[in-house]
Design an enzyme around this catalytic site. Structure first.
Site, short mmCIF file in Angstrom:
data_model
loop_
_atom_site.label_atom_id
_atom_site.label_comp_id
_atom_site.label_asym_id
_atom_site.label_seq_id
_atom_site.Cartn_x
_atom_site.Cartn_y
_atom_site.Cartn_z
N ASP A 1 0.83 -1.20 0.00
CA ASP A 1 0.00 0.00 0.00
C ASP A 1 0.87 1.26 0.00
O ASP A 1 1.98 1.25 0.51
CB ASP A 1 -0.90 -0.03 1.24
CG ASP A 1 -2.07 0.92 1.12
OD1 ASP A 1 -2.33 1.42 0.01
OD2 ASP A 1 -2.72 1.17 2.14
N ASN B 1 -10.38 -3.21 -6.60
CA ASN B 1 -9.56 -2.34 -7.47
C ASN B 1 -10.16 -2.15 -8.87
O ASN B 1 -9.80 -1.23 -9.58
CB ASN B 1 -8.12 -2.86 -7.59
CG ASN B 1 -7.27 -2.61 -6.37
OD1 ASN B 1 -6.30 -3.31 -6.11
ND2 ASN B 1 -7.64 -1.61 -5.56
#
Ligand code: FPP
Length: 243
Positions: free
Chosen positions: A20, A68
């Protein structure tokens, strides 16, 4: 300070990583988010090398979640292209370190050229047994568990399995990669304290290492530090602390 790998008593067999902070890394530099992903792809390569050096057998990276798909099409497209170009770049690491590459997730949802490129590398490395590099792509843990439930239900319907015999092993045996051991360590970069639908079943007893470092800055040294921190902890499995 660098980490002395020889001093580590326990090396986890399997390390899972939530990569991340690519976007924030890029934004802080006034760059496009895609530049953060590109630099992040270099970190994947560094971690593969570091894991092989440390003797970690399995590495799983969360490269693209089912959520996503909601990102702007331009970013999704860039990520898919980056995936293809990264496989070319990783080729050497994979062969030099005898690493098998595998994919977990909704493979059929990926664009055809991506599937073809992934398949090529999976086939070319299928014979390696020393290390395994797993890319979670279009992956969501709840979907994985729901898929396992469907497969189990089908077996019950077909008379191959009795409902009363369904236990934890049955569920584990119907996940995407049932032959892969659960990760002992999960690393998440950029400081968020969330699992984000990643390996919910498999991480039940894992140690979590959360670092503020953004993924593009997470390289060999940071990986070794995570192994060191893992060594400093005592795993209890909800039982009595080992003496
Ligand atoms: C999270 O950062 C990262 C991703 C969604 C993509 C991860 C992909 C790579 C590192 C590229 C290549 C991977 C492989 C396996 C070749 P973010 O965009 O959510 O960052 P932010 O939270 O700062 O916005």
């Amino acid at each position: 300070m660098s980490v002395d790998l020889q001093s580590l008593e326990r090396i986890p067999r399997h390390v899972a990583l939530i990569m991340d902070g690519n976007g924030r890394w890029a934004q802080e530099r006034g760059l496009d988010r895609v530049e953060g992903h590109k630099e992040g792809a270099q970190s994947v390569r560094a971690v593969l090398r570091a894991a092989a050096e440390a003797g970690v057998e399995f590495i799983t990276v969360y490269a693209f979640s089912t959520e996503n798909w909601k990102r702007p099409p331009r970013e999704i497209d860039a990520l898919m292209k980056l995936l293809i170009s990264s496989l070319d770049a990783y080729e050497r690491e994979l062969h030099d370190n005898r690493i098998r590459m595998r994919v977990m997730g909704q493979f059929d949802r990926l664009p055809l050229p991506v599937r073809a490129r992934l398949q090529k590398t999976m086939d070319a490395t299928a014979h390696y047994t020393d290390h395994t590099f797993i890319i979670a792509l279009s992956y969501g843990s709840r979907t994985e568990i729901a898929d396992a439930a469907k497969k189990i239900a089908e077996k019950v319907k077909a008379g191959e399995l009795k409902t009363k015999n369904i236990d934890e092993q049955t569920v584990a045996a119907h996940l995407y990669l049932p032959d892969v051991p659960d990760p002992e360590l999960m690393i998440r970069t950029s400081g968020e304290l969330r699992l984000s639908n990643f390996l919910l079943w498999q991480l039940s007893y894992s140690e979590f290492h959360i670092t503020e470092t953004y993924w593009p800055d997470f390289r060999e040294e940071q990986f070794f530090h995570a192994l060191e921190a893992f060594n400093e902890r005592d795993r209890r499995y909800g039982g009595v602390r080992k003496k």
